[in-house]
Scaffold this active site. Structure first.
Site, PDB file in Angstrom:
ATOM      1  N   HIS A  59       3.650 -46.257  81.068  1.00 17.57           N
ATOM      2  CA  HIS A  59       4.334 -47.440  80.934  1.00 17.57           C
ATOM      3  C   HIS A  59       5.459 -47.381  80.355  1.00 17.57           C
ATOM      4  CE1 HIS A  59       2.348 -50.454  83.535  1.00 17.57           C
ATOM      5  NE2 HIS A  59       1.171 -50.195  82.933  1.00 17.57           N
ATOM      6  N   SER A 112      -1.081 -49.249  87.303  1.00 10.00           N
ATOM      7  CA  SER A 112      -0.787 -50.448  86.525  1.00 10.00           C
ATOM      8  C   SER A 112       0.159 -51.030  86.458  1.00 10.00           C
ATOM      9  CB  SER A 112      -1.210 -49.899  85.087  1.00 10.00           C
ATOM     10  OG  SER A 112      -1.229 -51.110  84.119  1.00 10.00           O
TER      11      SER A 112
END
Length: 189
Positions: A59, A112
């Protein structure tokens, strides 16, 4: 083996599974209300249709997907109740090659959602607010969404549901085993 076969036949590598869940507390303490997540997924589907719904490894802190780091693109998303499922195609990029290497090494890959917006604390939960904007879906080693692991696409790897013939057979076999166990069948062998 499936990865090498796909590479040898120049077939794209497609992964599928749970992408996100609405109305469920995740490991980060956040809850994404269905109406907010659904709204953002509907917007994101425009990027999917235009083939620009890309993502990265891990991320990044950025609210922009960096083309030099793209590892995959989302090719489909669909809802089943409060669970968002999707299909992701691994890109022919350096980051995509890292994903292929991880798959060849039998490493399980999570996914995610990356987004920006505020949350409102409610007890031990952080409720995602109406200003949330979905940016991308990134591959991660430890997804915060329960069950958000992607697997190589296979027609035989679809989830079983109550009412499916396969599920009914599995449940019948389970009931048969329970009956055998209660009849002391195993003790007499």
């Amino acid at each position: 083996e499936m990865i090498m076969e796909a590479e040898r036949t120049f077939q794209p590598i497609i992964m599928q599974g749970i992408m996100q869940k609405a109305n469920v507390l995740n490991r980060n303490g956040r809850v994404y209300p269905k109406e907010i997540l659904e709204r953002e997924v509907n917007k994101y589907m425009e990027s999917v249709k235009k083939k620009i719904a890309t993502g990265e490894l891990d991320h990044p802190d950025s609210a922009i997907v960096s083309l030099s780091n793209v590892s995959h693109k989302v090719v489909d998303l669909w809802w089943e109740g409060d669970t968002l499922y999707g299909k992701v195609q691994i890109a022919e990029t350096p980051s995509g090659n890292i994903l292929k290497g991880l798959l060849k090494s039998d490493i399980q890959l999570g996914i995610s959602s990356r987004g920006v917006g505020s949350v409102k604390e409610k007890g031990d939960q952080a409720i995602v607010q109406d200003d949330f904007e979905l940016i991308a879906f990134d591959f991660v080693s430890s997804p915060s969404t329960p069950g958000a692991w992607l697997f190589r696409e296979s027609k035989s790897m679809r989830p079983l549901r109550v009412g499916d013939e396969k599920m009914d057979r599995v449940l019948a076999q389970y009931e048969d085993l329970k009956l055998l166990q209660s009849n002391n069948f195993w003790k007499n062998l």
